[in-house]
Design a protein around this motif. Structure first.
Motif, mmCIF file in Angstrom:
data_model
loop_
_atom_site.group_PDB
_atom_site.id
_atom_site.type_symbol
_atom_site.label_atom_id
_atom_site.label_comp_id
_atom_site.label_asym_id
_atom_site.label_seq_id
_atom_site.Cartn_x
_atom_site.Cartn_y
_atom_site.Cartn_z
ATOM 1 N N GLU A 9 136.189 14.985 39.334
ATOM 2 C CA GLU A 9 135.817 16.220 39.591
ATOM 3 C C GLU A 9 135.633 16.444 41.166
ATOM 4 O OE1 GLU A 9 133.546 18.682 37.379
ATOM 5 O OE2 GLU A 9 133.662 17.596 35.565
ATOM 6 N N ILE A 10 135.873 17.627 41.919
ATOM 7 C CA ILE A 10 135.796 17.712 43.022
ATOM 8 C C ILE A 10 134.581 18.878 43.120
ATOM 9 C CG2 ILE A 10 136.308 18.733 45.252
ATOM 10 C CD1 ILE A 10 137.835 16.286 44.304
ATOM 11 N N ILE A 11 133.513 18.485 43.617
ATOM 12 C CA ILE A 11 132.235 19.330 43.522
ATOM 13 C C ILE A 11 131.760 19.031 44.994
ATOM 14 C CG2 ILE A 11 130.182 20.184 42.676
ATOM 15 C CD1 ILE A 11 130.698 18.806 40.221
ATOM 16 N N PRO A 12 131.681 20.078 46.251
ATOM 17 C CA PRO A 12 131.239 20.044 47.227
ATOM 18 C C PRO A 12 129.661 19.799 47.406
ATOM 19 C CG PRO A 12 132.549 21.750 47.301
ATOM 20 C CD PRO A 12 132.524 21.426 45.827
ATOM 21 N N ASN A 13 129.086 19.365 48.050
ATOM 22 C CA ASN A 13 127.675 18.962 48.663
ATOM 23 C C ASN A 13 127.335 20.633 48.688
ATOM 24 O OD1 ASN A 13 126.620 16.101 48.857
ATOM 25 N ND2 ASN A 13 128.472 16.372 50.217
ATOM 26 N N GLY A 14 126.243 20.808 47.870
ATOM 27 C CA GLY A 14 125.439 22.184 47.754
ATOM 28 C C GLY A 14 124.904 22.712 49.318
ATOM 29 N N ILE A 15 125.067 23.963 49.373
ATOM 30 C CA ILE A 15 124.452 24.546 50.591
ATOM 31 C C ILE A 15 123.553 25.464 50.390
ATOM 32 C CG2 ILE A 15 124.801 25.780 52.645
ATOM 33 C CD1 ILE A 15 126.348 23.125 52.508
ATOM 34 N N ILE B 219 124.136 25.797 46.493
ATOM 35 C CA ILE B 219 123.577 24.527 45.981
ATOM 36 C C ILE B 219 123.184 24.994 44.337
ATOM 37 C CG2 ILE B 219 121.073 25.093 46.581
ATOM 38 C CD1 ILE B 219 121.188 21.784 46.782
ATOM 39 N N ASP B 220 122.737 26.174 44.038
ATOM 40 C CA ASP B 220 122.419 26.410 42.535
ATOM 41 C C ASP B 220 123.906 26.430 41.770
ATOM 42 O OD1 ASP B 220 123.409 28.542 44.098
ATOM 43 O OD2 ASP B 220 122.706 29.905 42.527
ATOM 44 N N LYS B 221 124.999 26.763 42.431
ATOM 45 C CA LYS B 221 126.414 26.687 41.683
ATOM 46 C C LYS B 221 126.728 25.292 41.776
ATOM 47 C CE LYS B 221 127.580 31.370 43.197
ATOM 48 N NZ LYS B 221 128.362 32.391 44.142
ATOM 49 N N THR B 222 126.682 24.643 42.644
ATOM 50 C CA THR B 222 127.382 23.120 42.732
ATOM 51 C C THR B 222 126.620 22.182 41.512
ATOM 52 O OG1 THR B 222 125.969 22.541 44.787
ATOM 53 C CG2 THR B 222 128.341 23.514 45.124
ATOM 54 N N VAL B 223 125.327 22.520 41.775
ATOM 55 C CA VAL B 223 124.202 21.859 40.726
ATOM 56 C C VAL B 223 124.690 22.086 39.385
ATOM 57 C CG1 VAL B 223 122.040 21.057 40.236
ATOM 58 C CG2 VAL B 223 122.618 20.927 42.697
ATOM 59 N N SER B 224 124.920 23.399 39.172
ATOM 60 C CA SER B 224 125.169 23.635 37.674
ATOM 61 C C SER B 224 126.591 22.917 37.365
ATOM 62 C CB SER B 224 125.293 25.118 37.806
ATOM 63 O OG SER B 224 125.623 25.675 36.362
ATOM 64 N N ASN B 225 127.474 23.129 38.233
ATOM 65 C CA ASN B 225 128.720 22.380 37.764
ATOM 66 C C ASN B 225 128.334 20.823 37.718
ATOM 67 O OD1 ASN B 225 130.086 24.584 37.918
ATOM 68 N ND2 ASN B 225 130.715 24.265 40.188
ATOM 69 N N GLU B 226 127.443 20.066 38.452
ATOM 70 C CA GLU B 226 127.201 18.678 38.356
ATOM 71 C C GLU B 226 126.575 18.674 36.899
ATOM 72 O OE1 GLU B 226 125.161 16.823 41.479
ATOM 73 O OE2 GLU B 226 126.619 17.936 42.962
ATOM 74 N N ILE B 227 125.704 19.479 36.534
ATOM 75 C CA ILE B 227 125.010 19.218 35.327
ATOM 76 C C ILE B 227 125.917 19.232 34.277
ATOM 77 C CG2 ILE B 227 123.321 20.362 33.663
ATOM 78 C CD1 ILE B 227 121.820 21.255 36.135
ATOM 79 N N LYS B 228 126.993 20.051 33.986
ATOM 80 C CA LYS B 228 127.985 20.330 33.074
ATOM 81 C C LYS B 228 128.771 19.035 33.200
ATOM 82 C CE LYS B 228 128.364 25.552 33.500
ATOM 83 N NZ LYS B 228 129.245 26.451 34.122
ATOM 84 N N SER B 229 129.003 18.633 34.230
ATOM 85 C CA SER B 229 130.049 17.345 34.403
ATOM 86 C C SER B 229 129.080 16.039 33.536
ATOM 87 C CB SER B 229 130.231 16.980 35.728
ATOM 88 O OG SER B 229 131.128 15.739 35.788
#
Length: 375
Positions: free
Chosen positions: A180-186, A359-369
């Motif tokens: 998956e491609i998930i950037p470091n959250g800002i 970062i709330d969006k990217t970490v949410s995607n990491e959690i799903k992954s």
């Protein structure tokens, strides 16, 4: 779900910047009501709590023995240090042997050959030894680990950019399908937007002065093509400082280009950014450019190079400026600072781009992954 992060370094009250990008995730995991614990391979055993995150330091072999009891392992820059208790290889081997569910966020250096960064190569003994260690000891082990896990259903490789994924495939000669491609959250709450047009002639470079990767020499070169009203402050520390100072002096830029031998505390960076209008962030290699992204979120106009992963985050003249030629980059800076409307449009687009990877969006995607791995 309880996430067990394993990383080679981690922030503490005495060293707040050790792998800060990992700690930011941990804090956000907690905010999103996901349990998290951190293990750091170390020669000695200790534990502490940093901003609500439990951190355990112990020899890597001791960490490896605990893996079977963990729900999901999340690897972040777990480095291989041969002949050390902090060596991450025993952990990698245990994951292989016990078929442990894991995700690996690939930041770059853990999978890149030393020869992938030839801009830092010189003919010293130290360089030769680092090449031996990386390309002949570390890379074969990482290649084995990826080769033997890439087909598993209970693992996933995550990258900040497509370029970084391709870099792993090139350096390790492995093709990945499950990634998956998930950037470091800002942190767009910390880095608030400020209109920077009135400071458009004040340029900032915030880079370590320890590797040619960060292209501070290109930033200095760019200033040669900008008129006298433009100034540049270079903040950073490292062994290349004297070399860059000589470049400044030789180019007769010392009245307009200044090296500030210091770092800025992260909590103060947003206020610090308001003193400038342009973030000059050239690079020879970057998997994302987190500080660049934080500057974009803060309303600075970002100017960088059109290489590696940068074009995945900056579109030229839309949310920033891109060029691989110092003279051309200076001309683009000069043109956009002449009129308020195009300048403001670019910095507003920059902010909106960063809100998409908050970062709330990217970490949410990491959690799903991570959840998908253990289901």
């Amino acid at each position: 779900m309880k996430i067990t992060i394993i990383t080679s370094r981690y922030p503490s009250s005495n060293n707040p910047y050790n792998h800060m990008f990992v700690h930011m995730r941990s804090v956000e995991f907690l905010k999103q009501e996901v349990e998290v614990e951190v293990y750091v391979p170390s020669n000695i055993e200790s534990s502490y709590i940093h901003e609500g995150v439990k951190v355990y330091k112990m020899p890597s072999k001791s960490i490896a023995k605990l893996l079977k009891k963990k729900e999901i392992i999340y690897l972040h820059l777990l480095n291989i240090y041969p002949f050390s208790k902090a060596d991450g290889w025993p952990i990698y081997k245990r994951i292989l042997r016990e078929n442990t569910p894991f995700a690996m966020y690939v930041h770059g250096s853990e999978v890149q050959k030393f020869t992938a960064r030839m801009f830092d190569f010189n003919y010293s003994l130290d360089t030769f030894l680092r090449w031996i260690k990386k390309d002949l000891l570390v890379i074969p082990k990482m290649k084995r680990f990826v080769r033997e896990t890439k087909g598993r259903d209970n693992c996933k490789y995550i990258f900040p950019s497509i370029w970084m994924k391709e870099e792993l495939e090139t350096n390790l000669d492995q093709k990945l399908e499950n990634f998956e491609i998930i950037p470091n959250g800002i942190d767009t709450n910390l880095f608030r937007f400020n209109d920077s047009y009135e400071n458009r002639y004040k340029l900032l470079t915030l880079r370590p002065l320890s590797s040619k990767k960060y292209a501070v020499d290109i930033a200095i070169e760019t200033m040669k093509y900008l008129p006298k009203e433009f100034t540049l402050h270079i903040y950073g520390k490292g062994h290349l400082q004297s070399k860059y100072q000589k470049q400044i002096d030789d180019a007769k830029l010392s009245k307009r280009v200044t090296i500030k031998n210091e770092f800025i505390d992260r909590s103060e960076m947003n206020e610090f950014f308001t003193k400038y209008g342009i973030f000059l962030s050239p690079t020879r290699m970057d998997a994302q450019g987190v500080t660049m992204c934080e500057a974009m979120a803060s309303g600075l106009l970002v100017a960088s190079n059109n290489n590696t992963a940068i074009p995945e985050f900056i579109e030229d003249n839309y949310n920033g400026l891109l060029s691989n030629d110092s003279k051309s980059l200076a001309q683009k800076i000069l043109k956009i600072t002449e009129n308020i409307e195009p300048f403001k449009l670019v910095i507003y687009n920059g902010r909106r781009s960063m809100e998409k990877i908050s970062i709330d969006k990217t970490v949410s995607n990491e959690i799903k992954s991570l959840e998908a791995i253990i289901q």
